[in-house]
Design a protein around this motif. Sequence first.
Motif, PDB file in Angstrom:
ATOM      1  N   ALA A  63      23.932  90.536  28.633  1.00 47.75           N
ATOM      2  CA  ALA A  63      24.655  89.750  29.635  1.00 47.75           C
ATOM      3  C   ALA A  63      23.943  88.429  29.883  1.00 47.75           C
ATOM      4  O   ALA A  63      24.588  87.381  30.062  1.00 47.75           O
ATOM      5  CB  ALA A  63      24.783  90.553  30.939  1.00 47.75           C
ATOM      6  N   LEU A 115      24.604  86.049  27.015  1.00 48.48           N
ATOM      7  CA  LEU A 115      25.960  85.509  27.075  1.00 48.48           C
ATOM      8  C   LEU A 115      26.197  84.694  28.352  1.00 48.48           C
ATOM      9  O   LEU A 115      27.248  84.081  28.498  1.00 48.48           O
ATOM     10  CB  LEU A 115      26.987  86.647  27.015  1.00 48.48           C
ATOM     11  CG  LEU A 115      27.122  87.358  25.684  1.00 48.48           C
ATOM     12  CD1 LEU A 115      28.002  88.598  25.844  1.00 48.48           C
ATOM     13  CD2 LEU A 115      27.742  86.414  24.638  1.00 48.48           C
ATOM     14  N   ASP A 116      25.218  84.744  29.252  1.00 47.78           N
ATOM     15  CA  ASP A 116      25.345  84.050  30.528  1.00 47.78           C
ATOM     16  C   ASP A 116      26.589  84.503  31.294  1.00 47.78           C
ATOM     17  O   ASP A 116      27.402  83.695  31.732  1.00 47.78           O
ATOM     18  CB  ASP A 116      25.381  82.529  30.305  1.00 47.78           C
ATOM     19  CG  ASP A 116      25.180  81.762  31.599  1.00 47.78           C
ATOM     20  OD1 ASP A 116      24.814  82.377  32.620  1.00 47.78           O
ATOM     21  OD2 ASP A 116      25.392  80.536  31.586  1.00 47.78           O
ATOM     22  N   VAL A 117      26.722  85.833  31.405  1.00 47.68           N
ATOM     23  CA  VAL A 117      27.818  86.402  32.201  1.00 47.68           C
ATOM     24  C   VAL A 117      27.218  87.300  33.283  1.00 47.68           C
ATOM     25  O   VAL A 117      26.097  87.801  33.149  1.00 47.68           O
ATOM     26  CB  VAL A 117      28.819  87.216  31.347  1.00 47.68           C
ATOM     27  CG1 VAL A 117      29.517  86.302  30.338  1.00 47.68           C
ATOM     28  CG2 VAL A 117      28.151  88.390  30.644  1.00 47.68           C
TER      29      VAL A 117
END
Lengths: 117, 117, 117, 117
Positions: free
Chosen positions: C89, C92-94
Amino acid sequence: MTTPVPAPGLPPDSLDDLRERLRRFAAERDWEQFHTPKNLAMSVAIEAAEIMEHFQWLTAAQSADLDAAARHEAALEIADVLLYLVRLADALDVDMVAAAREKIELNARRYPARHGL
Amino acid sequence: MTTPVPAPGLPPDSLDDLRERLRRFAAERDWEQFHTPKNLAMSVAIEAAEIMEHFQWLTAAQSADLDAAARHEAALEIADVLLYLVRLADALDVDMVAAAREKIELNARRYPARHGL
Amino acid sequence: MTTPVPAPGLPPDSLDDLRERLRRFAAERDWEQFHTPKNLAMSVAIEAAEIMEHFQWLTAAQSADLDAAARHEAALEIADVLLYLVRLADALDVDMVAAAREKIELNARRYPARHGL
Amino acid sequence: MTTPVPAPGLPPDSLDDLRERLRRFAAERDWEQFHTPKNLAMSVAIEAAEIMEHFQWLTAAQSADLDAAARHEAALEIADVLLYLVRLADALDVDMVAAAREKIELNARRYPARHGL
């Protein structure tokens, strides 16, 4: 199960041979009780992950350039998936080669070839 | 790759036949570029998970008592794993049936049979 | 990435804390180069299979009745999935907690409750 | 289970909040009967494979350069793994964040840092 019997003198198909060896292997160890389709499906997935472990940190190019020892290690993991897959198909009484041919036909319609060869 | 060639008049082994079909399938679609061992190992694992989806919420007993339609659905998922497995073995240039026989021998020594049959 | 900063004096959220520890861990070992989303997705799946190994041959009832040692072993495998999931995460920078809340809302509409509580 | 209770006025930890939401979700649908550790371990693995589907045919570089829509899709798959992982830890009554911190310590000893930062 309708086990295909090769004509006398013909070599048995390799998957039929593996299926028979696995049946004996499980019977000799009283393991049939564990070999439910549910458990065998888990086993296929667990062994598939073990194949991936060999490629997890490699680049695409490195994965295509294994030395002989690494290829043999990978082959033994591939074998584990194949063995559980044969056993699962046997437990479900399905012909996985016939299903594989059906799937190739389905995929050929789903993904038309871009050019002839 | 040392592709075993069946003697004239003998049926080809089913896995050899699938391997040849898959080679043509990939070539006709320019998909060889995607079929690195790393990617194919992921594909095997992804399709293995799709087999599990059919058994995820079933009891062990239910998983062993599928009706014909459910068995066919499961067979098509098993086929997907088999196809990617054949393709992966081809990409690595390994003989997965020979590896499977080697693995059965290894397992027979590791897990001795509890009784004869 | 918009890293939530806890107000002074408040404890950091546990996942934020794990994310920071993992960033340092990778940086100190020069492992960032290996931590592509593709590789981390494979790692999550590999570790998920290792959780399954603990339950593969157990009945449903046995799986719900592990002793303390087996529960701790399983917890360490669960931890491996969580760590790679946090790292993925982050790569993905989420915000996976926000996505999890969104998913619960989607599932609540997809599978209406059969009765109130 | 020793559910950590945040002090009055403090925000609950995000994983505690998800665990409570999932308990209600399952209870409202009579799904607790399906949520054995064995089944939940399968669910984690199935959802982990769905994350991989997003990266299967991408290069490493492409996987690190998803657009916003693709990142959100991936986030929702990551969320599915997280939700089943929270549920599994709850079913086993283990603290997965404590286990994750323990695992980071174990890994730090197993893989010493090559240099300080």
